[in-house]
Design a protein around this motif. Sequence first.
Motif, PDB file in Angstrom:
ATOM      1  N   ASN A 127       0.822  -1.223   0.000  1.00 29.09           N
ATOM      2  CA  ASN A 127       0.000   0.000   0.000  1.00 29.09           C
ATOM      3  C   ASN A 127       0.846   1.259   0.000  1.00 29.09           C
ATOM      4  OD1 ASN A 127      -2.391  -1.405   0.062  1.00 29.09           O
ATOM      5  ND2 ASN A 127      -2.453  -1.474   2.311  1.00 29.09           N
ATOM      6  N   ASP A 128       2.130   1.073  -0.236  1.00 32.96           N
ATOM      7  CA  ASP A 128       3.039   2.204  -0.355  1.00 32.96           C
ATOM      8  C   ASP A 128       3.266   2.954   0.964  1.00 32.96           C
ATOM      9  OD1 ASP A 128       4.761   3.396  -2.132  1.00 32.96           O
ATOM     10  OD2 ASP A 128       3.432   5.114  -2.442  1.00 32.96           O
ATOM     11  N   GLN A 129       3.022   2.271   2.071  1.00 31.72           N
ATOM     12  CA  GLN A 129       3.250   2.905   3.370  1.00 31.72           C
ATOM     13  C   GLN A 129       4.676   2.636   3.857  1.00 31.72           C
ATOM     14  OE1 GLN A 129      -0.228   0.890   5.077  1.00 31.72           O
ATOM     15  NE2 GLN A 129      -0.770   2.847   6.003  1.00 31.72           N
ATOM     16  N   VAL A 130       5.212   3.582   4.619  1.00 33.04           N
ATOM     17  CA  VAL A 130       6.429   3.309   5.372  1.00 33.04           C
ATOM     18  C   VAL A 130       5.987   2.572   6.631  1.00 33.04           C
ATOM     19  CG1 VAL A 130       8.243   4.360   6.787  1.00 33.04           C
ATOM     20  CG2 VAL A 130       7.754   5.269   4.508  1.00 33.04           C
ATOM     21  N   VAL A 131       6.653   1.475   6.943  1.00 28.84           N
ATOM     22  CA  VAL A 131       6.268   0.695   8.118  1.00 28.84           C
ATOM     23  C   VAL A 131       7.252   0.971   9.251  1.00 28.84           C
ATOM     24  CG1 VAL A 131       5.805  -1.611   9.003  1.00 28.84           C
ATOM     25  CG2 VAL A 131       5.359  -1.086   6.606  1.00 28.84           C
ATOM     26  N   VAL A 132       6.731   1.403  10.389  1.00 26.30           N
ATOM     27  CA  VAL A 132       7.585   1.688  11.535  1.00 26.30           C
ATOM     28  C   VAL A 132       7.340   0.611  12.586  1.00 26.30           C
ATOM     29  CG1 VAL A 132       8.354   3.416  13.179  1.00 26.30           C
ATOM     30  CG2 VAL A 132       7.234   4.142  11.062  1.00 26.30           C
ATOM     31  N   VAL A 133       8.389  -0.127  12.914  1.00 25.55           N
ATOM     32  CA  VAL A 133       8.232  -1.290  13.788  1.00 25.55           C
ATOM     33  C   VAL A 133       8.901  -1.042  15.144  1.00 25.55           C
ATOM     34  CG1 VAL A 133       8.747  -3.758  14.059  1.00 25.55           C
ATOM     35  CG2 VAL A 133       8.227  -2.833  11.788  1.00 25.55           C
ATOM     36  N   ALA A 134       8.198  -1.410  16.206  1.00 27.91           N
ATOM     37  CA  ALA A 134       8.774  -1.351  17.555  1.00 27.91           C
ATOM     38  C   ALA A 134       9.802  -2.473  17.676  1.00 27.91           C
ATOM     39  CB  ALA A 134       7.675  -1.531  18.595  1.00 27.91           C
ATOM     40  N   GLY A 135      11.071  -2.108  17.869  1.00 31.77           N
ATOM     41  CA  GLY A 135      12.122  -3.119  17.958  1.00 31.77           C
ATOM     42  C   GLY A 135      12.102  -3.842  19.289  1.00 31.77           C
ATOM     43  N   PHE A 136      12.989  -4.857  19.408  1.00 25.72           N
ATOM     44  CA  PHE A 136      13.320  -5.446  20.712  1.00 25.72           C
ATOM     45  C   PHE A 136      12.219  -6.338  21.276  1.00 25.72           C
ATOM     46  CE2 PHE A 136      13.176  -3.945  25.392  1.00 25.72           C
ATOM     47  CZ  PHE A 136      14.158  -4.796  25.882  1.00 25.72           C
ATOM     48  N   GLN A 137      11.192  -6.666  20.477  1.00 26.86           N
ATOM     49  CA  GLN A 137      10.082  -7.412  21.060  1.00 26.86           C
ATOM     50  C   GLN A 137       9.423  -8.339  20.059  1.00 26.86           C
ATOM     51  OE1 GLN A 137       6.436  -4.638  21.219  1.00 26.86           O
ATOM     52  NE2 GLN A 137       8.218  -3.296  21.368  1.00 26.86           N
ATOM     53  N   GLY A 138       8.734  -9.315  20.615  1.00 26.87           N
ATOM     54  CA  GLY A 138       7.975 -10.226  19.774  1.00 26.87           C
ATOM     55  C   GLY A 138       6.825 -10.799  20.577  1.00 26.87           C
ATOM     56  N   VAL A 139       6.260 -11.873  20.040  1.00 26.59           N
ATOM     57  CA  VAL A 139       5.196 -12.563  20.775  1.00 26.59           C
ATOM     58  C   VAL A 139       5.593 -14.036  20.818  1.00 26.59           C
ATOM     59  CG1 VAL A 139       3.772 -12.856  18.686  1.00 26.59           C
ATOM     60  CG2 VAL A 139       2.697 -12.956  20.946  1.00 26.59           C
ATOM     61  N   SER A 140       5.426 -14.643  21.990  1.00 31.39           N
ATOM     62  CA  SER A 140       5.904 -16.018  22.142  1.00 31.39           C
ATOM     63  C   SER A 140       4.923 -17.012  21.533  1.00 31.39           C
ATOM     64  CB  SER A 140       6.119 -16.353  23.617  1.00 31.39           C
ATOM     65  OG  SER A 140       4.872 -16.643  24.215  1.00 31.39           O
ATOM     66  N   ILE A 141       5.404 -18.235  21.392  1.00 29.83           N
ATOM     67  CA  ILE A 141       4.534 -19.297  20.881  1.00 29.83           C
ATOM     68  C   ILE A 141       3.350 -19.518  21.821  1.00 29.83           C
ATOM     69  CG2 ILE A 141       6.165 -20.558  19.417  1.00 29.83           C
ATOM     70  CD1 ILE A 141       7.042 -22.105  21.845  1.00 29.83           C
ATOM     71  N   HIS A 142       3.423 -18.987  23.053  1.00 31.50           N
ATOM     72  CA  HIS A 142       2.278 -19.031  23.969  1.00 31.50           C
ATOM     73  C   HIS A 142       1.516 -17.704  24.010  1.00 31.50           C
ATOM     74  CE1 HIS A 142       4.349 -22.557  26.233  1.00 31.50           C
ATOM     75  NE2 HIS A 142       3.689 -22.963  25.152  1.00 31.50           N
ATOM     76  N   LYS A 143       1.758 -16.883  22.993  1.00 30.11           N
ATOM     77  CA  LYS A 143       1.028 -15.611  22.815  1.00 30.11           C
ATOM     78  C   LYS A 143       1.300 -14.577  23.897  1.00 30.11           C
ATOM     79  CE  LYS A 143      -2.789 -17.243  19.958  1.00 30.11           C
ATOM     80  NZ  LYS A 143      -2.444 -18.656  19.779  1.00 30.11           N
ATOM     81  N   GLU A 144       2.468 -14.663  24.532  1.00 29.85           N
ATOM     82  CA  GLU A 144       2.864 -13.649  25.513  1.00 29.85           C
ATOM     83  C   GLU A 144       3.843 -12.678  24.856  1.00 29.85           C
ATOM     84  OE1 GLU A 144       1.508 -13.341  28.284  1.00 29.85           O
ATOM     85  OE2 GLU A 144       0.968 -15.296  29.106  1.00 29.85           O
ATOM     86  N   ILE A 145       3.820 -11.421  25.331  1.00 36.60           N
ATOM     87  CA  ILE A 145       4.791 -10.444  24.832  1.00 36.60           C
ATOM     88  C   ILE A 145       6.167 -10.775  25.410  1.00 36.60           C
ATOM     89  CG2 ILE A 145       5.467  -7.996  24.856  1.00 36.60           C
ATOM     90  CD1 ILE A 145       2.980  -8.549  23.167  1.00 36.60           C
ATOM     91  N   THR A 146       7.172 -10.787  24.542  1.00 35.64           N
ATOM     92  CA  THR A 146       8.542 -11.090  24.984  1.00 35.64           C
ATOM     93  C   THR A 146       9.479  -9.978  24.523  1.00 35.64           C
ATOM     94  OG1 THR A 146       8.777 -12.353  22.939  1.00 35.64           O
ATOM     95  CG2 THR A 146       8.345 -13.612  24.951  1.00 35.64           C
ATOM     96  N   THR A 147      10.639  -9.885  25.172  1.00 38.09           N
ATOM     97  CA  THR A 147      11.683  -8.983  24.658  1.00 38.09           C
ATOM     98  C   THR A 147      12.938  -9.798  24.353  1.00 38.09           C
ATOM     99  OG1 THR A 147      12.522  -8.395  26.855  1.00 38.09           O
ATOM    100  CG2 THR A 147      10.796  -6.972  25.915  1.00 38.09           C
ATOM    101  N   LEU A 148      13.803  -9.211  23.517  1.00 38.49           N
ATOM    102  CA  LEU A 148      14.885  -9.971  22.883  1.00 38.49           C
ATOM    103  C   LEU A 148      16.255  -9.770  23.527  1.00 38.49           C
ATOM    104  CD1 LEU A 148      13.922  -9.152  19.170  1.00 38.49           C
ATOM    105  CD2 LEU A 148      13.110 -11.042  20.583  1.00 38.49           C
ATOM    106  N   GLY A 149      16.296  -9.154  24.703  1.00 38.34           N
ATOM    107  CA  GLY A 149      17.599  -8.886  25.328  1.00 38.34           C
ATOM    108  C   GLY A 149      18.041  -7.460  25.026  1.00 38.34           C
ATOM    109  N   ARG A 150      18.859  -6.899  25.930  1.00 38.81           N
ATOM    110  CA  ARG A 150      19.262  -5.495  25.782  1.00 38.81           C
ATOM    111  C   ARG A 150      19.901  -5.253  24.418  1.00 38.81           C
ATOM    112  NH1 ARG A 150      19.010  -2.107  30.179  1.00 38.81           N
ATOM    113  NH2 ARG A 150      18.724  -0.631  28.478  1.00 38.81           N
ATOM    114  N   GLY A 151      19.556  -4.137  23.824  1.00 41.18           N
ATOM    115  CA  GLY A 151      20.077  -3.813  22.489  1.00 41.18           C
ATOM    116  C   GLY A 151      19.389  -4.601  21.382  1.00 41.18           C
ATOM    117  N   GLY A 152      18.271  -5.252  21.705  1.00 41.86           N
ATOM    118  CA  GLY A 152      17.656  -6.209  20.782  1.00 41.86           C
ATOM    119  C   GLY A 152      16.971  -5.618  19.560  1.00 41.86           C
TER     120      GLY A 152
END
Length: 370
Positions: A127-152
């Motif tokens: 759609n021609d948008q610039v995508v801005v993503v919050a770094g350092f995080q994801g969602v676990s296989i159990h659907k919990e919010i996780t972080t990837l370690g300092r500087g992630g």
Amino acid sequence: MSRIVRKYGGSSLRQPEQIKLVAKHIADLKKEGNDVVVVVSAMAATTDEFISLANTLHPNPPKREMDMLLSVGERISCSLLAMALDAEGVKAVSYTGSQVGIITDTAHGEAHIVDVRPVRLLEALENDQVVVVAGFQGVSIHKEITTLGRGGSDLTAIALAKAIGAERCELMKDVDGMFTADPHIVEQAQLLSEIDYETAQRMARGGSSVLQSEAARLAGEQQVPLRIGRTTTDKVGTIITNRPYGCPTIVGIARRDGLKLTRQDVEPENAYKLERLIHSDGTWLCWEVSASKEEGIYSGLTIVQARENTPGLHRCVTVTLFDANIPVAGIVSAGAELWLAVPRDQADEAVRVLHAAFLEKGWLARKNEE
Ligand code: ASP
Ligand code: MG
């Protein structure tokens, strides 16, 4: 038209003025006809402030709740940057790590990315948008919010670059790139203009704060071409690819602060099996990064060599530090690296005198020789 993933560190997003500047740079990149994904860290110091806040309420906060808290820092900066882009007339949308399909294991605080399913991200690019993503995080296989370690956030950028087949991944920092030593401490430090993944990883592992070491490893494993540059210039900086780095003898000196040293009983013939050991007066000392300032009174220096066993290196290091009155708490050679520990309050001086000694010996790349 290229696909580019560009990451901005927290110190580049400290103030609204800086966020506006970043939005202008992104607008230019977009106008050149590129598909642009921007990954952001939390605004400077935010993550540390959240950690202190949590520690006022709990001596050892539950890891799940820490991830809920820390992931917010990056959500703040990604939404603000998307607004700033909109104000620049650039169509933009912000997403959390979870929304762009960064799936991790369940190790809260240091989760590993197990899959990336960038469905919504690709739709937004369509759609021609610039995508801005919050770094350092994801969602676990159990659907919990996780972080990837300092500087992630570096990791987020590299994983996304791979997943969407980006032409390159750019990590924008408050320095020009990776150097032979920290340029804030050593005036003579030389920019490493082109290095290979392995070399970058060895510098990052040693403590070079410009690149997270897990991110360096992932970039090599996934063969993602990387560039580290300064936010406020368009100088190229450091390019990291799989082309072998033809450096002279020593790549550089990396440093990690806040180490605690404890005695270990190890048979010398087994010592090589254990990481984090250094030798001192016939005994082995184990080092660990300490959380408390009182304990972590040492700094570890890793001297990264081009090849194993540079003749005369060990002697040069001990003599140079002896002449500068800097006690060596321990030293050990580990493959093409030489590790040593010195008191933290003398670590700046140690890096300076060693860098100068290596330059004198012609072991390091010299400034202006590019
Ligand atoms: N904000 C996180 C940190 O301070 C992640 C990052 O900066 O990449 O560690
Ligand atoms: Mg950072």
